[in-house]
Design an enzyme around this catalytic site. Structure first.
Site, short mmCIF file in Angstrom:
data_model
loop_
_atom_site.label_atom_id
_atom_site.label_comp_id
_atom_site.label_asym_id
_atom_site.label_seq_id
_atom_site.Cartn_x
_atom_site.Cartn_y
_atom_site.Cartn_z
N GLY A 64 56.88 14.31 -22.65
CA GLY A 64 58.06 14.96 -23.21
C GLY A 64 59.16 14.89 -22.19
N CYS B 241 52.51 11.48 -18.42
CA CYS B 241 53.95 11.27 -18.24
C CYS B 241 54.66 12.54 -17.77
CB CYS B 241 54.54 10.67 -19.51
SG CYS B 241 56.10 9.83 -19.21
N ILE C 68 57.03 5.31 -21.27
CA ILE C 68 58.32 5.72 -21.86
C ILE C 68 59.07 6.57 -20.84
CG2 ILE C 68 59.45 6.88 -23.81
CD1 ILE C 68 56.66 6.58 -25.29
N HIS D 169 51.01 6.93 -21.79
CA HIS D 169 50.71 7.81 -22.93
C HIS D 169 49.52 7.30 -23.74
CE1 HIS D 169 54.55 10.10 -22.93
NE2 HIS D 169 55.04 9.01 -22.40
N GLU E 244 47.83 8.89 -25.66
CA GLU E 244 47.80 9.62 -26.94
C GLU E 244 48.53 8.87 -28.06
OE1 GLU E 244 49.51 10.41 -24.26
OE2 GLU E 244 51.48 11.21 -24.75
#
Ligand code: GLN
Length: 207
Positions: free
Chosen positions: A53, A85, A144, A185, A187
């Site tokens: 996030g 992250c 990201i 990530h 996930e």
């Protein structure tokens, strides 16, 4: 996960970020997932994931929801944790390139650099080997606006590095005791191996 007799209750810090993806990945990896927004929920879990996030927002919301001190306390008691992250950034002992008022949790003896891969490379994917997890079958890693680990203390096990390209050799996965973190990530892909590894860590702790 038929070999596991227990299904640990694992929380996902649900203040901000890709909470849903981690809850689904945990269920797929044999855990009982729990969204954690309140102190009472935090007290009930056997382990916790801090999702991807935005770490400065998460830091602020930990204060707003009165979770910062309780979370630090549970980590200090040895609750297993996994950060992806922004979650890695939150677990670190030192953050480079963040806001001066950003708080962190000091659960991993690492220095991380936010948005380390550069503005041009907002996101990218590559296949990585993760020690103790991939065993010769690399995993797709999605980055990201990711951090990298710029320094790690002696007690920190380096599990993965960037395999090629301009950031080759940078550390992107670590473990220290019962705390795990990845710059990327897992996930968001269907590959559950990192979550299964974490569920095993938590199960080993409570069995
Ligand atoms: N750059 C974000 C931060 O500083 C992390 C990005 C992510 O979690 N995908 O928190």
């Amino acid at each position: 996960m038929s070999r596991r007799s227990t299904s640990p209750r694992i929380g996902v810090l649900a203040l901000q970020g890709d909470v849903r993806e981690h809850l689904a990945a945990l269920a797929g990896a044999g855990a009982t997932p729990v969204a954690v927004r309140r102190r009472a929920e935090l007290e009930e879990v056997d382990g916790l994931i801090i999702p991807g996030g935005e770490s400065t927002t998460m830091s602020r919301l930990l204060g707003v929801f009165d979770l910062y001190e309780p979370l630090r306390a549970r980590l200090a008691e040895g609750m297993p944790a996994y950060g992806s992250c922004a979650g890695m950034i939150m677990l670190a002992s030192e953050i480079l390139d963040t806001r001066p008022d950003a708080r962190h949790l000091d659960a991993l003896d690492i220095t991380v650099r936010r948005n380390a891969f550069g503005r041009q490379v907002e996101s990218f994917e590559t296949d990585v080997e993760i020690e103790g997890i991939t065993g010769g079958h690399p995993m797709r890693a999605v980055f990201i606006r990711a951090p990298w680990v710029e320094g790690a203390g002696d007690g920190v096990q380096v599990l993965a590095r960037v395999p090629e390209g301009p950031a080759e050799g940078r550390i992107i996965a670590v473990r220290q005791g019962d705390v795990l973190a990845t710059s990327f990530h897992p996930e968001v892909t269907g590959d559950r191996r990192v979550h299964e590894y974490f569920v095993d860590m938590v199960a080993a702790k409570i069995e």
